[in-house]
Design a protein around this motif. Structure first.
Motif, mmCIF file in Angstrom:
data_model
loop_
_atom_site.group_PDB
_atom_site.id
_atom_site.type_symbol
_atom_site.label_atom_id
_atom_site.label_comp_id
_atom_site.label_asym_id
_atom_site.label_seq_id
_atom_site.Cartn_x
_atom_site.Cartn_y
_atom_site.Cartn_z
ATOM 1 N N GLU A 30 45.802 31.560 31.994
ATOM 2 C CA GLU A 30 44.686 32.121 31.398
ATOM 3 C C GLU A 30 43.469 32.613 32.142
ATOM 4 O OE1 GLU A 30 43.432 28.687 28.938
ATOM 5 O OE2 GLU A 30 44.534 29.448 27.190
ATOM 6 N N GLY A 33 44.049 35.714 33.483
ATOM 7 C CA GLY A 33 43.913 37.036 32.264
ATOM 8 C C GLY A 33 42.333 37.311 31.987
ATOM 9 N N ARG A 34 41.799 36.147 32.072
ATOM 10 C CA ARG A 34 40.262 36.469 31.791
ATOM 11 C C ARG A 34 39.613 37.331 33.170
ATOM 12 N NH1 ARG A 34 40.088 30.940 30.347
ATOM 13 N NH2 ARG A 34 39.496 30.371 32.347
ATOM 14 N N GLN A 35 40.219 37.179 34.366
ATOM 15 C CA GLN A 35 39.910 38.116 35.248
ATOM 16 C C GLN A 35 40.137 39.297 35.252
ATOM 17 O OE1 GLN A 35 41.307 36.081 39.031
ATOM 18 N NE2 GLN A 35 39.265 34.865 38.967
ATOM 19 N N THR A 37 40.677 40.951 32.248
ATOM 20 C CA THR A 37 39.740 41.673 31.254
ATOM 21 C C THR A 37 38.615 41.846 31.683
ATOM 22 O OG1 THR A 37 41.015 39.996 29.755
ATOM 23 C CG2 THR A 37 39.105 41.124 29.115
ATOM 24 N N HIS A 38 37.969 41.196 32.603
ATOM 25 C CA HIS A 38 36.476 41.391 33.150
ATOM 26 C C HIS A 38 36.677 42.654 34.061
ATOM 27 C CE1 HIS A 38 32.593 40.825 34.860
ATOM 28 N NE2 HIS A 38 33.046 40.800 36.133
ATOM 29 N N THR A 40 38.824 44.936 34.170
ATOM 30 C CA THR A 40 39.413 46.199 33.574
ATOM 31 C C THR A 40 38.065 46.706 32.943
ATOM 32 O OG1 THR A 40 41.589 45.350 32.778
ATOM 33 C CG2 THR A 40 40.615 47.190 31.560
ATOM 34 N N ARG A 41 37.312 45.880 32.203
ATOM 35 C CA ARG A 41 35.689 46.269 31.620
ATOM 36 C C ARG A 41 34.874 46.911 32.640
ATOM 37 N NH1 ARG A 41 34.818 40.805 28.079
ATOM 38 N NH2 ARG A 41 36.454 41.513 26.446
#
Length: 65
Positions: A30, A33-35, A37-38, A40-41
């Motif tokens: 998890e 996954g958050r890293q 997402t961050h 990618t943004r």
């Protein structure tokens, strides 16, 4: 009677250890996954900034002619 009880206890401890390790893997997945997402943004934001800068540069180049 001692050996069967010891085998059951060790089996239970083995399953408990696997459960704890499974939970740790889930938590780390998890977090990864958050890293992702961050990151990618941030990459998308940088790509938009680069596109904006290239557009402005192209307009400046057209004005020089």
């Amino acid at each position: 009677m001692f050996w069967p009880m010891l085998a059951i206890a060790l089996g239970f401890l083995g399953i408990a250890v696997l459960g704890v390790l499974g939970i740790r893997v889930f938590i780390e997945a998890e977090r990864l996954g958050r890293q992702v997402t961050h990151t990618t943004r941030r990459i998308n934001r940088a790509a938009e900034d680069l596109e904006r800068a290239a557009t402005d540069l192209a307009r400046t180049g057209d004005g020089l002619r």
